[in-house]
Design a protein around this motif. Structure first.
Motif, PDB file in Angstrom:
ATOM      1  N   VAL A 565       0.836  -1.201   0.000  1.00 38.65           N
ATOM      2  CA  VAL A 565       0.000   0.000   0.000  1.00 38.65           C
ATOM      3  C   VAL A 565       0.869   1.250   0.000  1.00 38.65           C
ATOM      4  CG1 VAL A 565      -1.661   1.345   1.359  1.00 38.65           C
ATOM      5  CG2 VAL A 565      -1.990  -1.114   1.065  1.00 38.65           C
ATOM      6  N   ALA A 566       1.954   1.228   0.762  1.00 35.37           N
ATOM      7  CA  ALA A 566       2.856   2.380   0.801  1.00 35.37           C
ATOM      8  C   ALA A 566       3.433   2.669  -0.579  1.00 35.37           C
ATOM      9  CB  ALA A 566       3.978   2.130   1.811  1.00 35.37           C
ATOM     10  N   VAL A 567       3.844   1.621  -1.279  1.00 33.32           N
ATOM     11  CA  VAL A 567       4.393   1.820  -2.623  1.00 33.32           C
ATOM     12  C   VAL A 567       3.316   2.378  -3.555  1.00 33.32           C
ATOM     13  CG1 VAL A 567       5.508   0.715  -4.588  1.00 33.32           C
ATOM     14  CG2 VAL A 567       6.044  -0.047  -2.282  1.00 33.32           C
ATOM     15  N   SER A 568       2.082   1.849  -3.450  1.00 38.48           N
ATOM     16  CA  SER A 568       0.996   2.346  -4.287  1.00 38.48           C
ATOM     17  C   SER A 568       0.702   3.813  -3.989  1.00 38.48           C
ATOM     18  CB  SER A 568      -0.266   1.501  -4.074  1.00 38.48           C
ATOM     19  OG  SER A 568      -0.049   0.160  -4.433  1.00 38.48           O
ATOM     20  N   ASP A 577       1.974  10.369   2.697  1.00 34.19           N
ATOM     21  CA  ASP A 577       1.266   9.239   3.312  1.00 34.19           C
ATOM     22  C   ASP A 577       2.098   7.965   3.216  1.00 34.19           C
ATOM     23  OD1 ASP A 577      -0.900  10.860   3.900  1.00 34.19           O
ATOM     24  OD2 ASP A 577      -1.948  10.381   2.037  1.00 34.19           O
ATOM     25  N   ALA A 578       2.748   7.780   2.074  1.00 31.14           N
ATOM     26  CA  ALA A 578       3.588   6.596   1.890  1.00 31.14           C
ATOM     27  C   ALA A 578       4.746   6.599   2.883  1.00 31.14           C
ATOM     28  CB  ALA A 578       4.121   6.553   0.463  1.00 31.14           C
ATOM     29  N   HIS A 579       5.353   7.755   3.069  1.00 32.70           N
ATOM     30  CA  HIS A 579       6.477   7.870   4.011  1.00 32.70           C
ATOM     31  C   HIS A 579       6.029   7.539   5.431  1.00 32.70           C
ATOM     32  CE1 HIS A 579      10.192   9.368   5.734  1.00 32.70           C
ATOM     33  NE2 HIS A 579       9.514  10.230   6.476  1.00 32.70           N
ATOM     34  N   SER A 584       5.948   3.375   9.850  1.00 33.11           N
ATOM     35  CA  SER A 584       5.238   2.616  10.877  1.00 33.11           C
ATOM     36  C   SER A 584       5.439   1.112  10.708  1.00 33.11           C
ATOM     37  CB  SER A 584       3.739   2.953  10.833  1.00 33.11           C
ATOM     38  OG  SER A 584       3.130   2.436   9.661  1.00 33.11           O
ATOM     39  N   VAL A 585       5.646   0.669   9.468  1.00 35.39           N
ATOM     40  CA  VAL A 585       5.799  -0.756   9.186  1.00 35.39           C
ATOM     41  C   VAL A 585       7.224  -1.224   9.389  1.00 35.39           C
ATOM     42  CG1 VAL A 585       5.737  -2.424   7.280  1.00 35.39           C
ATOM     43  CG2 VAL A 585       3.827  -0.859   7.615  1.00 35.39           C
ATOM     44  N   ARG A 586       8.177  -0.397   9.015  1.00 33.26           N
ATOM     45  CA  ARG A 586       9.588  -0.807   8.965  1.00 33.26           C
ATOM     46  C   ARG A 586      10.121  -1.334  10.294  1.00 33.26           C
ATOM     47  NH1 ARG A 586      14.774   2.474   8.609  1.00 33.26           N
ATOM     48  NH2 ARG A 586      16.218   1.119   7.448  1.00 33.26           N
TER      49      ARG A 586
END
Length: 953
Positions: A565-568, A577-579, A584-586
């Motif tokens: 989703v981040a890449v999209s 928003d991606a950043h 948060s995921v990393r």
């Protein structure tokens, strides 16, 4: 047909042969057409066939005394295309009056148009009303067909289409329950219309807008769009073309009323009239059929059969779907009406008291369902129950039979699906009993949503264990259809089988099957890679939010979908928003050191490096990518496409840092690997070749770059298909390579063409369009078209002022405008823009980067032209020293800096130093580019040279 085939093989087919065989074949013209296509062998004989068919048609019409219609011909059907031919021609369209040959070569008809129901009955008033509403002289011509489930909305729209199929040049059927299905259908229509925007992989919204605009153009005078089973007026309203004469829209929906912002006539479909229901039953059921000329009925017999049909129809509430079920059952069994009604009433009473509270599932449907299912074999029961747990979209038989080994429950299902013979027999029984539609041409099964709901409800009520087992089986079958490697376009067809079900039914997002969640993650990635980033982001966010709530924030599937989703988001222009999402995921992924979790972590890190590049942290991105490469090699393999992608990213890092030789070394390795693995002309191989050509330009090896760029463009053209952004990238690079190699007029012609194609594909504001415009400014300037160059440069600069424009592109636009102004003799104006570009490049890359040095060359020229010769000479010396340190003594940009410095030194009175410097420069030009190169010739004539930069975007 055999005679045609034999003569075609000898090249001796005549029009009279085709005509005579047609007249003796006694088959419909459309059927004969398909036989001729098959006999002639397909598309290779297309031109011959078109001539022959037109001649045969003309001969037939001449016999009838009709004037032939010129230019009308049919195209052969493509492999796997059941409804239309190579140019959008449907076999159904061949049928016509003997005095009117249809305009077949112009027809575009959707493969999704349902097969005509040969048992269609009545609805004449509704059909006439639709015709009148669509024929009124106002726009838009839009008709809503509303009604409850099972009432026959889709059947009515289908019948209208087939009755009027020869009146439209375009007929496009859109499954409209889910907005992504609408978007996909419009994208496919754009492809059939051969719009350039079709291949704009990163802007499907523009493609959809283009196809809607095209429909109101004068090119296609008549068209019909059918939005079937529309659920949300807002979704539909966004995807309706502007109305125009000749354009018609039909919307079917369960919604009883539509908002005023959808300007449409509306009719609500009610159950059959008694006459229609009776007529349907008497046509379908032999025991109720009227007499024939050979076996006439007495008046009393006919009255009795009519009375029986009315009694049955009344008991079924005249509901079309229930009447259809009953007719199919009675035709199959020969049972009497009394026997049928006894079973029906017993089941209807029982089921109505227990059926879940869906207002569309009445006692009529539940009762006929229960009676019909008593006839099913065990195999048909399996297929019936499995079909109930897919979405209402058509189910590809391949989904059901390709991986039966994954099933353990329910008992017997695996063995059933392992036998193609048993599977086909079961499908035929469902079709015969009207419990499902079977499309043999496309190998699809489709169950009405009302029947699905009843089936699931009964299983849940009576056999909860089987309910769970069949639902889990469908999840497992969908999961097993995952081909893996969503990066590979060759897997798209396999992914398409499941996508419409996953998107259309939110139930699948709730699955407890990890493999199905894995397919959903791969689908999001695959959608984004194919340019559907809006769909990927929307579908992915739905899954992400649901899974977070159900599985927890740190579940691996949640983290995996979060990365995609981040890449999209990033690709879709939502970088902030991606950043935030990737940050948060990393941290939650960093605990994985092996297995699937480690692979997800690596993909996360790969995107994080992209995020670093987007924020101009090039050194950090390079360091991370270099750390990732051995990890990708260990996790995925040295030759895996994802490992190769990391190498490509490393090359990008090197290039953005001005380390062109290292970038070339990495891209050379990737190119060799991809040639070995994928072949010379695979798109991914051509992408690497284009990167190599760019690196060679950066290193000043212009002729080598041009040779490769020329081969890449030729390879794209050779493999055919629709143009796409990678093809355009290659053409853009080819234009730049032509200019760098000194072919200025050729570069101008290619650059003008590329810019127009970008505008057609992506619009005026897209970064790729602006990059092509920036390059074309240089081409126009190079041939002396200063007014055209300035006009385009000013326009490009203004468009680059927005915050969405990449920094290096904005700086390139400033630099190019300044270059035109300087050559036009306006150095003080140029100085302002060059200074802005120079400071922007210093902030972005630093003072010693080759792109910054190019800005220094031009800024020094502005200083000299503005009377600040001392400052120009000082900057010229600094720039030359830095060029020698970064690109070497003989790089063309180094020579350019030396040639311009020689001009300034001569102007300052230091002629000896200037002459010696110019002699050294010209000697190197002769060795590197030859003295025939425009830059070498200009330097020899004492003409100041202009530096250029090639933005990366």
């Amino acid at each position: 047909m055999r005679e045609i085939a034999i003569r075609a093989g000898r090249g001796k087919v005549s029009s009279s042969t085709v005509h005579n065989i047609f007249r003796s074949s006694r088959v419909p013209r459309w059927a004969f057409l398909e036989q001729v296509v098959n006999a002639l062998g397909g598309a290779d004989d297309r031109d011959q066939f078109l001539v022959l068919w037109q001649a045969a048609w003309r001969a037939e019409n001449e016999e009838a005394g009709a004037e032939p219609t010129g230019g009308n011909a049919a195209a052969p059907r493509k492999d796997g295309d059941t409804g239309t031919g190579e140019n959008g021609i449907s076999a159904a369209g061949i049928v016509g009056r003997a005095d009117q040959a249809p305009k077949l070569a112009q027809r575009i008809w959707s493969n999704e148009i349902p097969i005509r129901n040969r048992h269609f009955t009545g609805r004449e008033a509704e059909l006439e009303l639709i015709h009148e509403n669509l024929s009124e002289g106002i726009t838009p011509h839009m008709q809503v067909i509303a009604g409850m489930g099972g009432i026959g909305k889709t059947e009515l729209a289908t019948e209208y289409v087939h009755r009027n199929i020869d009146k439209y040049e375009i007929i496009w059927w859109i499954r409209a329950e889910h907005h992504d299905r609408i978007r996909e259908a419009l994208i496919k229509l754009a492809q059939r219309l051969e719009l350039r925007q079709t291949s704009a992989d990163r802007d499907r919204d523009r493609t959809i807008a283009a196809v809607l605009d095209r429909l109101q153009s004068e090119i296609r005078s008549t068209w019909l769009l059918v939005y079937d089973n529309a659920a949300n007026p807002l979704d539909i309203q966004r995807y309706l073309p502007p109305g125009r004469p000749g354009g018609h829209i039909i919307i079917t929906s369960r919604l009883p009323s539509w908002p005023s912002y959808v300007a449409a006539d509306s009719i609500e479909i009610t159950p059959f009239t008694e006459q229609e229901a009776v007529g349907f039953l008497r046509r379908r059921v032999p025991g109720l059929a009227p007499g024939t000329s050979r076996q006439p009925l007495t008046d009393s017999q006919d009255a009795l059969r009519s009375s029986e049909a009315r009694r049955l129809a009344a008991e079924l509430g005249h509901l079309p779907i229930a009447v259809d079920h009953a007719a199919a059952y009675l035709a199959e069994t020969g049972q009497s009406i009394d026997e049928y009604l006894g079973s029906f009433q017993q089941n209807a009473h029982l089921l109505l008291s227990e059926q879940p509270g869906d207002p569309e599932i009445s006692a009529h449907v539940s009762g006929t369902w229960a009676v019909s299912t008593t006839l099913l074999t065990q195999d048909a029961v399996h297929l019936f129950n499995l079909s109930a747990f897919f979405s209402p979209e058509p189910i590809a038989a391949e989904l059901l039979i390709q991986q039966p080994a994954v099933l353990d429950e329910p008992p017997g299902v695996r063995e059933f699906l392992s036998s193609a013979t048993r599977f086909r027999a079961a499908a035929s029984q469902l079709h015969r009993l009207s419990l499902a539609k079977v499309d043999g041409a496309r190998d699809l099964i489709q169950m009405h949503r009302v029947v699905q709901a009843v089936t699931r409800g009964r299983l849940r009520q009576d056999h909860s264990d089987l309910y769970l087992a069949y639902r889990s089986a469908v999840d497992a079958l969908l999961a097993a259809s995952n081909p893996g490697s969503p990066d590979l376009a060759s897997n798209d067809a396999a992914f398409d089988l499941s996508l419409q079900h996953l998107e259309s039914d939110p139930r699948f997002l709730h699955t407890s099957n990890p493999a199905l969640r894995g397919l959903i993650i791969d689908q999001v990635r695959r959608l984004r890679l194919r340019g559907a980033h809006v769909e990927a982001m929307r579908f992915g966010e739905d899954a992400l939010n649901l899974w977070r709530e159900k599985l927890g924030h740190d579940h691996l599937d949640v983290l995996g979908i979060g990365v995609e989703v981040a890449v999209s988001m990033y690709v879709g222009g939502h970088a902030a928003d991606a950043h935030e999402l990737i940050l948060s995921v990393r941290p939650l992924l960093q605990r994985y050191t092996d297995g699937e979790g480690f692979q997800v972590f690596l993909r996360c890190e790969q995107f994080y490096a992209e995020d670093l590049r987007a924020r101009s942290q090039f050194q950090e991105a390079l360091q991370l990518d270099l750390e990732l490469l051995p990890k990708f090699e260990a996790a995925f393999g040295v030759d895996h496409e994802r490992t190769q992608a990391v190498r490509s990213n490393i090359a990008i890092d090197y290039r953005q840092m001005g380390r062109y030789a290292e970038a070339l070394q990495v891209n050379d390795r990737n190119l060799a690997d991809r040639q070995r693995i994928f072949g010379l002309n695979d798109p991914v191989t051509l992408r690497s070749a284009d990167a190599v050509a760019r690196d060679l330009r950066s290193l000043g090896r212009y002729q080598e770059s041009l040779d490769i760029a020329r081969r890449v463009v030729a390879a794209h053209a050779m493999i055919g298909g629709r143009e796409n952004t990678e093809w355009l990238f290659a053409c853009e690079g080819f234009a730049t390579a032509l200019r760098k190699a000194g072919h200025h007029w050729d570069a101008l012609q290619e650059g003008e063409h590329v810019l127009q194609r970008y505008r057609d594909y992506l619009g005026e504001e897209h970064a790729y369009t602006l990059r092509a415009a920036a390059s074309l400014v240089n081409a126009r300037r190079a041939v002396g078209d200063l007014s055209g160059a300035e006009e385009l440069a000013q326009d490009t600069r203004e468009r680059c002022l927005g915050s969405d424009c990449p920094d290096d592109l904005r700086n390139a636009a400033l630099l190019n405008l300044a270059s035109v102004l300087r050559v036009a003799g306006r150095p003080r104006e140029a100085l302002v823009f060059d200074e802005q570009a120079r400071h922007g490049l210093i902030r972005l890359y630093g003072g010693g980067h080759p792109l910054t040095l190019a800005a220094h060359i031009n800024y020094a020229a502005d200083l000299a032209g503005s009377g600040r010769l001392g400052d120009a000479i000082q900057l010229g010396h600094e720039t030359l020293t830095r060029y020698r340190a970064t690109l070497g003594e003989t790089h063309p940009d180094t020579l350019m800096a030396g040639a311009n410095l020689a001009i300034d030194e001569a102007a300052s009175g230091n002629q000896a130093a200037a002459d010696q410097r110019l002699a050294d420069v010209l000697r190197s030009y002769a060795e590197i580019l030859t003295m025939e190169h425009p830059e070498a010739r200009a330097a020899a004539q004492g003409i100041r040279l202009t530096a250029e930069i090639e933005p990366s975007v």
